[in-house]
Structures are given as C-alpha cells and as structure tokens.
Design a protein around this motif. Structure first.
Motif, PDB file in Angstrom:
ATOM      1  N   UNK A 165       0.806  -1.211   0.000  1.00  0.00           N
ATOM      2  CA  UNK A 165       0.000   0.000   0.000  1.00  0.00           C
ATOM      3  C   UNK A 165       0.837   1.259   0.000  1.00  0.00           C
ATOM      4  N   UNK A 166       2.065   1.159   0.537  1.00  0.00           N
ATOM      5  CA  UNK A 166       2.980   2.302   0.590  1.00  0.00           C
ATOM      6  C   UNK A 166       4.075   2.215  -0.470  1.00  0.00           C
ATOM      7  N   UNK A 167       4.061   1.150  -1.290  1.00  0.00           N
ATOM      8  CA  UNK A 167       5.117   0.928  -2.283  1.00  0.00           C
ATOM      9  C   UNK A 167       6.495   0.884  -1.616  1.00  0.00           C
ATOM     10  N   UNK A 168       6.540   0.195  -0.499  1.00  0.00           N
ATOM     11  CA  UNK A 168       7.776   0.094   0.263  1.00  0.00           C
ATOM     12  C   UNK A 168       8.003  -1.343   0.718  1.00  0.00           C
ATOM     13  N   UNK A 169       9.231  -1.600   1.191  1.00  0.00           N
ATOM     14  CA  UNK A 169       9.550  -2.907   1.752  1.00  0.00           C
ATOM     15  C   UNK A 169      10.703  -2.745   2.726  1.00  0.00           C
ATOM     16  N   UNK A 170      10.842  -3.725   3.609  1.00  0.00           N
ATOM     17  CA  UNK A 170      11.970  -3.788   4.515  1.00  0.00           C
ATOM     18  C   UNK A 170      12.671  -5.124   4.303  1.00  0.00           C
ATOM     19  N   UNK A 171      13.968  -5.077   4.175  1.00  0.00           N
ATOM     20  CA  UNK A 171      14.755  -6.259   3.873  1.00  0.00           C
ATOM     21  C   UNK A 171      15.813  -6.425   4.955  1.00  0.00           C
ATOM     22  N   UNK A 172      15.886  -7.618   5.511  1.00  0.00           N
ATOM     23  CA  UNK A 172      16.882  -7.886   6.542  1.00  0.00           C
ATOM     24  C   UNK A 172      17.934  -8.838   5.981  1.00  0.00           C
ATOM     25  N   UNK A 173      19.208  -8.455   6.096  1.00  0.00           N
ATOM     26  CA  UNK A 173      20.307  -9.301   5.661  1.00  0.00           C
ATOM     27  C   UNK A 173      20.933  -9.991   6.867  1.00  0.00           C
ATOM     28  N   UNK A 174      21.711 -11.014   6.609  1.00  0.00           N
ATOM     29  CA  UNK A 174      22.271 -11.809   7.702  1.00  0.00           C
ATOM     30  C   UNK A 174      23.280 -11.024   8.520  1.00  0.00           C
ATOM     31  N   UNK A 175      24.007 -10.109   7.873  1.00  0.00           N
ATOM     32  CA  UNK A 175      25.029  -9.351   8.591  1.00  0.00           C
ATOM     33  C   UNK A 175      24.934  -7.869   8.257  1.00  0.00           C
ATOM     34  N   UNK A 176      25.416  -7.067   9.186  1.00  0.00           N
ATOM     35  CA  UNK A 176      25.457  -5.625   8.962  1.00  0.00           C
ATOM     36  C   UNK A 176      26.432  -5.273   7.851  1.00  0.00           C
ATOM     37  N   UNK A 177      27.530  -6.047   7.759  1.00  0.00           N
ATOM     38  CA  UNK A 177      28.514  -5.797   6.705  1.00  0.00           C
ATOM     39  C   UNK A 177      27.897  -5.940   5.317  1.00  0.00           C
ATOM     40  N   UNK A 178      27.071  -6.970   5.146  1.00  0.00           N
ATOM     41  CA  UNK A 178      26.408  -7.175   3.859  1.00  0.00           C
ATOM     42  C   UNK A 178      25.478  -6.012   3.536  1.00  0.00           C
TER      43      UNK A 178
END
Length: 548
Positions: A104-117
């Motif tokens: 609805x907001x044309x957005x997403x949140x993506x979580x990666x395994x590490x902060x470095x990535x």
C-alpha cells in the motif's frame, strides 16, 4: 497528536518526546503486525502500525543517513513488484534473512544476515541507482537492527523467502571454490558462467565488464583457467539482467571469427571476491586489497567503482555471431581497453598489418635477438630484419595484426639501450628473408619456429598477463636452490639497481623484482628472459602491474 510526540522507526522521524505504540489500523497499513527490536528504545520490542493519513511524513526521507543496520528500508517500489524481485536486490550481497512488503505504501523492509552485507549493499546502490521494472527505487538503513514479522500476516513474502532459503541450503558449492555458500537453481541465478572458445586474442576482465555491462550493473567478476580454457564467473545485481545477457550473447564472437562466448547460468548466487586485481574484481568493494603478488587495481578504476558501470552502450548485433568486434566497437571502448593495458585497438583482426617499423634504435647495441625478446612480450615475433643501410631501424613481423598493435601501443616511446624508440605500422606486409647464399651479416633472423613464443597455445595464461613496461618485473620458473640474493646479484649485473624483491608467499617459484627505472627493467628483461638458472630451469621474465 503527532505534533506532541517523538516517533522514530525505519529511518522515519517526526517530532516527539517518547516512544509509543500505535494501533490505529487502517486500510493502508504501514507495518501490519510487525515486531521490531530497536537499539534506541528502552523496550525490547514494539508493535508499529500507522494509517494512510500519515503518508505525508515520508517527505524528505531519502535524504536521511541513518546508522548502519542490517535492516534496510526500500522505497518507491513499482506497484506490481513481487517479493522475489525485492529479495533479488539483496542476494548479491549476502543471505537475506527476512522481508516485509508494504504494498500500500510501495515500500519494503529487507533484513540481511550481517550488517557488513547491508553496508556493502547501501554503498553500492547509493552510487548506482537500482531499478525494478524500469523504475528507480531508493534504499537506506532502517533505525532498527532486527526485523521480526508475524508470519500469519506476512505469509506470501515469508513463503517466497523460505523457498529461496531452502534452495540455497540444498545447493552448496564444491569445496575449494571462491564463492559463498549461497546457491540457487540455475534459472534464478544472477551469476553467469562464461567459457571462451577459440581464444586467439586476449580476453580480459575489463573486456568482459564492457560487454556484459550493456545488460545491467555488473557487481563482481572472477576469472580463472580450467581444463586449459579461460573461464569467468560474472554476477549481476538482478537475475533478469543475467537472463538477458545470456540470451543476447551466448554463441557470439568477441573478435572476428574467434573468442566465442559460451554462457550458462551458474548454480551459485553470490561470488565472494577477496582481491581486486586483474583476475577478480568486486565493483561494490573498491577497498579490497590486490592480493600477494597480484596486479593492483589502478586508482582511476577504483574511483570509477562508485559510478554507473554501463558507460559504453555497446551495440548488440541482430545477426548471431556477427559481433566484430563485440568488446571494443568504438574509440571510447578502445581507449578504455588501452588504458587497461591489455588489448589492441578496434578493427584490428588477424588479417591486419603484422609488420612493425622500429626506428631510433641504438645501432651499436641492438640485435635481432634483443628485439625478439622485448617485442615477444606482446606477441609471437616471426621475423626480425635490421635494415642494412639504416641500422638504427628494423622491421619486426608479428604473428597477427592484433599482436603488432599491442606491441606498438606498449613499446612506442620506451627507452631501449639508452634511446627512445619509435614504433609504427610498416607498409610492408611481410619481412623478406635474404636470398639463399647471401650474407646479410646476421641482420635478419627467422623466429617462426622458436620455442620461446609466449602465445603459441590458444587460451594460454600469458594472454591474461600482458602489461605495459614497468620497473617491476614478474619472475617465474625459479628453482628451489636459487635464493633472493642470487637473483638480486643476477639482475644488478645487467647494469641497473635492484630496489626491492619479494618471493610469492605461497609459491617460491615466482617473485617480484623492482628495478630503479623502467629502462633498467627493459634491459634486465632483454638480458635475462630464458636465462638458465640450472636444474633445467630457464627463468621467465615479464612486466608486472604490481609494486613492492
């Protein structure tokens, strides 16, 4: 209400004095039932939702630079974008561990395994604007360090993520490879495996980058030789780009009638590049070292990492196999290739002018053998003739036009025996041998059957080690009994000064040796290439791009 509150989440900030939990669910939810742990909050977690009336609070958000986090906020997604496409944005940089779509907001949140990535991903996409379905999107850090989702409210996205994860864990690469543990089925992979057939001319990492950048941002390339064939693994930011490149380029020739591209999908989803040099490169990590004894990346190229990779706009011929040449079709591409010090100029094929005229030679010192050795760094010299009535000039016939172009590009203006030599293409098409019985004082020599040709074998590794003359020399085929001091003394006896020396850490058959000047290095190469070190070991000497 909002004017009296402090609320900070996922890079969004509004005026406030405390963290709150908002439960006003509307038809246009911002975070539907998501639970996140915030480093800035006194609470271990909080449920965050907001209604569609708060869309105005997104203004100016793209200018915010939050602290690094492995949770990334992606904005301005196309309305029809899928979870798979969003996950694919993160796969080249590491394992994706969670996703939350806010359609609805044309957005997403993506979580990666590490902060470095995540840092690598943000750094790359801050310079090269990512696109989904031909629409630019924006990526930034979230204020939260972890994304926890209610799977019952986020079922579709979680199903896609779990499917990708299942395939990743089911397909581990062979041991000893230089790629990460992540792998997907071939049809989904952003990584292409490239084999070059009929490789009669150098094909370099830079040439591959020029060709494949036409179809999207190239993130990483690893080149290697396997089964006497030059091969490469090339990673795009998006599997769609890999698909397009394969369809357009598989079976095409880089140069006229040779260097044929054989392209397939790799089972690997992510390449782990440890060094940036002429064998491997991570365009998302310009800070990587060059590796022990490997050619360092030119600073200008490293600086260009931060810019869009598709600079040349290379044309793709409509007729399969009609690319001639594909890699360097215009002056701009030729300049890039020449700057890389690796390939000839465009339009020069095996049928080009193979004979060079070399002038301003030191006629007291020069011999056909010395010219054969120096020019042999850039191609297989067939014949050399020092002109009888003008002994400061010589004709040198190379194996083909590409080699003559390479030699001219690299050696024109260099110092040989104290004089700056001039190298141009000759009007002659061949070097004539003297008539039988005629003594020409040894000024003409036929090297057609010489065992010292560096490029006689198609696909030879020597094609990947063609560099301009430099003060640093690469030495190989050193026997175990020869020590550093022996080699220092040997090279000092050529009349120059040895400034530095270093054996390769893993292989003492090879070393780097640095002379005081390029002229001294040229002299040492002429004198000592193929020098007999004993134990049936003849020293191999070439120019290096490295410094010690």
């Amino acid at each position: 209400m909002w004017s009296n509150l402090t609320f900070s989440f996922f890079g969004l900030r509004t005026k406030a004095k405390k963290y709150v939990t908002v439960n006003n669910r509307g038809s246009d939810e911002l975070l539907s039932g998501s639970v996140l742990s915030s480093p800035n909050s006194n609470m271990s977690s909080m449920v965050v939702t907001a209604n569609g009336n708060d869309s105005k609070k997104f203004k100016g958000e793209d200018k915010m630079d939050g602290a690094p986090s492995r949770v990334l906020h992606i904005r301005k997604l196309p309305g029809e974008v899928t979870e798979t496409e969003v996950i694919a944005l993160g796969l080249p940089f590491g394992k994706v561990t969670n996703i939350l779509m806010l359609k609805g907001k044309n957005q997403a949140f993506l979580e990666l395994a590490t902060e470095e990535a995540a840092i690598t991903m943000v750094n790359y996409y801050s310079a090269v604007t990512p696109h989904l379905r031909n629409q630019p999107i924006y990526i930034q850090y979230s204020n939260h360090k972890e994304l926890k989702t209610d799977n019952t409210l986020n079922q579709r996205a979680q199903a896609v993520l779990q499917a990708v994860t299942a395939v990743q864990t089911a397909n581990t690469p062979l041991s000893g490879t230089t790629v990460s543990e992540s792998a997907v089925t071939p049809a989904q992979s952003p990584v292409l495996r490239i084999i070059i057939d009929n490789m009669y001319y150098p094909v370099t990492l830079d040439v591959l980058h020029q060709i494949f950048s036409k179809f999207g941002a190239v993130l990483k390339i690893i080149t290697f030789t396997k089964n006497n064939q030059f091969q490469a693994l090339l990673q795009y930011g998006d599997p769609v780009n890999a698909q397009q490149a394969k369809l357009a380029l598989d079976g095409q020739n880089i140069y006229n009638a040779c260097c044929t591209l054989r392209i397939d999908f790799s089972k690997l989803v992510n390449l782990n590049v440890k060094y940036n040099n002429d064998k491997s490169r991570d365009y998302t990590r310009p800070d990587l070292p060059s590796g022990d004894g490997q050619p360092a990346l030119d600073p200008a190229i490293a600086a260009a990492f931060a810019k869009e990779t598709s600079l040349l706009g290379l044309p793709v011929a409509a007729v399969p196999g009609a690319l001639s040449p594909l890699a360097i079709p215009n002056a701009a591409a030729a300049a890039a290739a020449a700057a890389a010090g690796r390939v000839g100029m465009p339009g020069v094929s095996a049928g080009g002018n193979t004979v060079l005229l070399v002038s301003n030679l030191n006629e007291e010192m020069v011999t056909p053998q010395s010219l054969f050795t120096l020019f042999g760094v850039y191609g297989d010299v067939q014949r050399v003739k020092i002109l009888y009535n003008k002994k400061d000039s010589a004709l040198i016939q190379m194996a083909d036009g590409n080699q003559s172009q390479l030699a001219m590009n690299h050696l024109n203006g260099q110092k040989m025996y104290g004089k700056i030599i001039r190298v141009t293409l000759s009007k002659h098409q061949t070097v004539q041998l003297p008539r039988e019985g005629l003594d020409d004082q040894g000024l003409t020599k036929d090297f057609g059957n010489s065992p010292l040709h560096r490029f006689k074998k198609p696909g030879s590794k020597n094609f990947q080690n063609i560099f301009p003359p430099s003060a640093t020399l690469h030495l190989s085929n050193i026997p175990p009994s020869v020590a550093e001091e022996d080699l220092r003394t040997l090279f000092a006896n050529t009349g120059g000064t040895v400034k530095a020396f270093k054996f390769f850490q893993r292989d003492h058959k090879m070393a780097l040796l640095q002379m005081a000047t390029v002229e001294e290095a040229i002299q040492a190469l002429i004198d000592l290439h193929n020098y007999n070190l004993g134990e049936n070991h003849h020293l191999r000497v070439s120019f290096s791009k490295s410094t010690i």
